[in-house]
Enzyme design. Structure first.
Site: not given
Length: 318
Positions: A252, A146, A167, A185
């Site tokens: 990070r 996906h 997205k 998708d």
């Protein structure tokens, strides 16, 4: 999942025009198939086709000029024995290449054992290359993922993330910036060799992008032919996350590049935090440019570490 079915008649029809071959023996064996165990154990399509070799069963055996010479240039007893041994290999198909004529004993053997045999004027090396490419794709491990798969600056990039993070909207903005859509998708990925993952769009969703509030957009009709791609090699995964997810699950500044396993192949991965006001499209393109540098051997993080080390040494020495 790896498909394990391709019959002799399917193989013949797939290359009737490209290889201009004829079905010369074993016409009654049109449903003969590759051995399922051999397909599952094969590392790639290269393992399923090759020159005549008695130690590699269950593969397409190619008979070129040298192979035919080996079969016929011997005593009658040896010729008969060599041809009979082909049956023990249980090949799904035999292919005569290099414009070779099949010995009568070989034709008779194929008819008795119901082994399909095709004949072509093309060179044996060309036939092997063509069939290996076809079988590599046909029998490739595959998975549907996906996300939005795109060509960004020439790199195949899969955009993933939690539902509702935008997205598809991000994909639309990237398309408007000159990048190309492969699939939205649902994306079908295939491992075509040990290190390469190739992705394409399911036929049902070709050229379509769904944007909430607008609906389905035909990207090819709106932006033109250059805005869509048929397939791309997967080189980078961009994963979109919310702030709390980033702080909880990711460093990070990771020391080692992140990767994600796709069909047994590690794919580079970057994580981008989605916050109101951030230009995510620019960040994605920056991540792609940085990945291109990494693929060329330029690692900005390692260069920074080395620069920092030299600075520390200079400070300690002064």
């Amino acid at each position: 999942m790896k498909p394990n079915v391709v019959s002799a008649d399917v193989l013949f029809e797939a290359f009737r025009s490209p290889l201009k071959w004829e079905w010369v023996a074993g016409l009654g064996a049109s449903e003969r198939r590759f051995d399922e165990v051999a397909v599952r154990s094969a590392r790639s399509g290269a393992d399923l086709v090759g020159y005549l070799n008695y130690i590699h069963p269950y593969r397409v055996q190619i008979l070129g000029e040298r192979e035919i010479a080996y079969l016929v240039n011997a005593t009658p007893e040896d010729c008969k024995r060599r041809i009979a041994r082909i049956v023990t290999l249980e090949p799904p198909v035999l292919v005569l290449a290099d414009s070779q004529m099949a010995p009568d004993a070989l034709l008779s053997m194929c008819e008795r054992a119901q082994i399909p045999m095709f004949a072509t004027h093309e060179s044996s090396a060309f036939v092997i290359d063509v069939l290996r490419a076809y079988l590599s794709k046909h029998f490739a491990d595959r998975i549907t993922m996906h996300g939005v798969f795109m060509d960004i600056l020439g790199l195949g990039v899969l955009i993933t993330g939690e539902s509702g993070l935008g997205k598809s909207e991000l994909g639309l903005e990237l398309i408007s910036r000159g990048n190309g859509l492969v699939a939205d998708d649902a994306v079908d990925f295939f491992r075509i060799n040990q290190t390469t993952i190739e992705g394409k769009c399911p036929d049902l969703l070709q050229n379509l992008l769904e944007v909430r509030g607008i609906g389905l957009l035909d990207i090819r009709a709106i932006f033109g032919e250059t805005a869509v791609r048929r397939k791309m090699r997967l080189r980078l995964i961009v994963h979109l996350v919310r702030k709390e997810t980033l702080e909880r699950e990711y460093e990070r500044l990771p020391y080692e590049p992140l990767t994600q396993d796709v069909l047994g192949v590690p794919v580079l991965k970057v994580v981008i935090q989605v916050v109101a006001g951030r230009n995510i499209a620019v960040l994605v393109e920056a991540a792609v440019r940085n990945t291109i540098l990494n693929l060329r051997g330029i690692d900005t993080y390692q260069e920074f570490v080395e620069r920092h080390r030299r600075a520390m040494e200079q400070r300690d020495g002064s």
